[in-house]
Design an enzyme around this catalytic site. Structure first.
Site, short mmCIF file in Angstrom:
data_model
loop_
_atom_site.label_atom_id
_atom_site.label_comp_id
_atom_site.label_asym_id
_atom_site.label_seq_id
_atom_site.Cartn_x
_atom_site.Cartn_y
_atom_site.Cartn_z
N HIS A 1 0.85 -1.21 0.00
CA HIS A 1 0.00 0.00 0.00
C HIS A 1 0.87 1.24 0.00
O HIS A 1 1.76 1.39 0.84
CB HIS A 1 -0.91 0.01 1.24
N TYR B 1 -8.95 5.42 7.93
CA TYR B 1 -9.02 5.71 9.37
C TYR B 1 -10.02 6.86 9.51
O TYR B 1 -9.78 7.94 8.98
CB TYR B 1 -7.66 6.16 9.91
N PRO C 1 -3.65 -0.13 18.93
CA PRO C 1 -3.43 -0.54 17.53
C PRO C 1 -3.57 0.56 16.48
O PRO C 1 -3.28 0.33 15.31
CB PRO C 1 -4.49 -1.63 17.31
N LYS D 1 1.51 -0.42 15.03
CA LYS D 1 2.93 -0.49 15.41
C LYS D 1 3.32 -1.72 16.25
O LYS D 1 4.51 -2.04 16.35
CB LYS D 1 3.32 0.77 16.21
N TYR E 1 4.29 6.40 10.31
CA TYR E 1 3.42 5.28 9.91
C TYR E 1 4.20 4.20 9.15
O TYR E 1 4.02 3.01 9.40
CB TYR E 1 2.24 5.79 9.06
#
Ligand code: RFL
Ligand code: PHB
Length: 388
Positions: A72, A199, A291, A295, A383
C-alpha cells in the site's frame, strides 16, 4: 536438555528470532503455552513496515508474503464527511505491506518445521531462573517437570507472559495508560470498501476499514470497554460502521456474515529496562501500543532485529557490545512508536471528555495535517516506520 537461546513464546517475535538464529547456526528451543493450532488461528495485526518485510525475507519466509501481500502506497483519513489521502510513498519513498499476522505466523511455523527447529507446545508453568548467571527454565509437559539450560532467555511471551513477571521487583519500572474504550473488530469475506485503509474520525467514535486480501475485509469500530460481543449482531456492526464513514464510502460497504468478531482493549505500556542479565524481554512482553498506529507487531520485529544482531555478535565475534546496547536501542525506538500510537489514538477517538469543543479541535488538527506537507510528512514517516 540444553540449548544456546531458550525462547519463551511462539508469537511472531519468538518465531522470527528463532528462525534468524537457526539460519545463523545458533541453537534455540521455543517453549509455548498454547497448542500449535491455537497459535496458528489467532487473528491480529495486518500492516507490516518495510523493515519487518525485510526481516521476513532475511529469515527466508517472505515468498508467500511477496506473492499474496498487498503493498500500500497510502491510506485515507476521513473526517468532517470527507476523505483525504496520505500519500506515504510520495512523502517518504516507502510503502507498507498489508499481510495478516496470522499468515506471518503460519509462514514462520512452516519454516521452523521445515528447518528442524524445536518448539515445545503446551508447555505449562514456564519459569525462568538464575538469569543473573547460569540461566535455566523449568516447565511442565504432560504432567512431567522439565529443565532447559541455556546461555540466554528471550522473553517473547507477550503481555501476559512469565518473563516480565520474573523480573518484577528486580528494578523493573513500568509506564502505562489505559484508554477508556475498546475496538470491536470483525473479519468478513466481502471485498474491502476501498483499495487502501480508511481511518475515520467521527463524533460517534473511531472506525477503521482494513483488509486481509481483495476478498477479505477487516473492520473495526470504537466501542465502550464494557460492551459484550454478543450485544453486537452483524447488522448492528455494519450499521454503526456505515454511520461513521463519509456517505460515498458508507454507500459502497459490502456487508456479509462475520467470520470473526471480538473486542480488544486499548493500552499503552512500557517496561524498562528490557534486559536483566541473561534474560531479554522482546515485543509485547515489554511494551504494548494501542493498535491505531499499526505499530505493535512492527515493534516486536525491531526488538528482534536488535537482539538477533547482539546474539550473532556474541556467538560470532565473542563481543557483548550488541547485547549491552539492546535495551537502550530498543527502548529508544519503542518510545517513539508509543508517542505516535498515543497521538494517533488521541486524535482519532472520542474520549468521555471530548465533547463538541474537543471534536472541533480534532477536526482542526486533522485538517491542518492533511493540508500541511510538513505535518503529513511527519505522520507518514512514523506510519511507514522509523529507521532501525
Ligand atoms: P504475542 O503475539 O502475544 O505472542 C506471545 C506468545 O507467548 C505465548 N505465551 C507463553 N508461552 C509460554 N509460557 C507462558 N507463560 C506464556 N505466556 C504467553 C503466547 O501464547 C503467545 O504465543 O507477542 P509478540 O510475539 O511479541 O507479538 C506482538 C504482536 O502479536 C502484537 O504486538 C500485535 O498483534 C499488535 N497489533 C498490531 N500490530 C501491528 O504492528 N500492526 C497492526 O496492524 C496491529 N493490529 C494488533 C492489531 C493487536 C490487536 N489485538 C488483538 C491486541 C490489532 C489488534 C486487534
Ligand atoms: C488490521 O488490519 O488489523 C489493522 C490495520 C491497521 C491498524 C490496526 C489494525 O492500525
Amino acid at each position: 536438555m540444553r540449548t544456546q537461546v531458550a525462547i519463551i513464546g511462539a508469537g511472531p517475535s519468538g518465531l522470527l528470532l528463532g528462525q534468524l538464529l537457526t539460519n545463523a547456526g545458533i541453537d534455540n528451543v521455543i517453549l509455548e503455552r498454547q497448542t500449535g493450532d491455537y497459535v496458528r488461528g489467532r487473528i491480529r495485526a495486518g500492516v507490516l513496515e518495510e523493515g519487518m518485510v525485510g526481516m521476513l525475507d532475511e529469515a527466508g519466509v517472505g515468498a508467500r508474503m511477496n506473492r499474496q501481500g498487498l503493498p500500500h502506497d497510502g491510506f485515507d483519513l476521513a473526517f468532517g464527511w470527507r476523505h483525504h489521502r496520505i500519500d506515504l510513498h510520495a512523502l517518504t519513498g516507502k510503502r507498507v505491506m498489508v499481510y495478516g499476522q496470522t499468515e506471518v505466523t503460519r509462514d514462520l511455523m512452516d519454516k521452523r518445521a521445515e528447518t528442524g527447529g524445536v518448539t515445545i507446545y503446551e508447555a505449562g508453568n514456564v519459569e525462568p531462573h538464575d538469569f543473573g548467571s547460569q540461566p535455566f527454565i523449568t516447565y511442565e509437559k504432560d504432567g512431567v517437570s522439565h529443565r532447559l539450560d541455556c546461555d540466554f532467555i528471550a522473553g517473547c511471551d507477550g503481555y501476559h507472559g512469565a518473563s516480565r513477571k520474573a523480573v518484577e521487583g528486580k528494578g523493573l519500572e513500568t509506564f502505562e495508560r489505559v484508554y477508556p474504550f475498546g475496538w470491536l473488530g470483525i473479519v468478513a469475506d466481502v471485498p474491502p470498501v476501498h483499495h487502501e485503509l480508511i481511518y475515520a474520525n467521527h463524533p460517534r467514535g473511531f472506525a477503521l476499514c482494513s483488509m486481509r486480501s481483495t476478498t477479505r475485509s477487516r473492520y473495526y469500530v470504537q466501542c465502550p470497554l464494557d460492551d459484550k460481543v454478543e450485544a453486537w449482531s452483524d447488522d448492528r456492526f455494519w450499521d454503526e460502521l456505515r454511520r461513521r464513514l463519509p456517505p460515498d464510502s458508507a454507500n459502497r460497504v459490502t456487508t456479509g456474515p462475520s467470520i470473526e468478531k471480538s473486542i480488544a482493549p486499548l493500552r499503552s505500556f512500557v517496561a524498562e529496562p528490557m534486559r536483566f542479565g541473561r534474560l531479554l524481554l522482546v515485543g509485547d512482553a515489554a511494551h504494548i501500543v494501542p493498535p491505531t498506529g499499526a505499530k505493535g507487531l512492527n515493534l516486536a520485529a525491531s526488538d528482534v532485529r536488535y537482539l538477533f544482531d547482539g546474539l550473532r555478535e556474541y556467538y560470532g565475534e565473542k563481543s557483548d557490545a550488541g547485547l549491552d546496547a539492546y535495551s537502550q536501542k530498543a527502548l529508544s525506538r519503542v518510545w517513539k512508536a508509543e508517542r505516535f500510537s498515543w497521538w494517533m489514538t488521541s486524535t482519532m477517538h472520542r474520549f468521555p471528555d471530548t465533547g463538541a469543543f474537543g471534536q472541533r479541535i480534532q477536526e482542526a488538527e486533522l485538517d491542518y495535517l492533511v493540508h500541511s506537507q510538513a505535518a503529513s510528512t511527519s505522520l507518514a514517516e512514523n506510519y511507514v516506520g522509523l529507521p532501525y
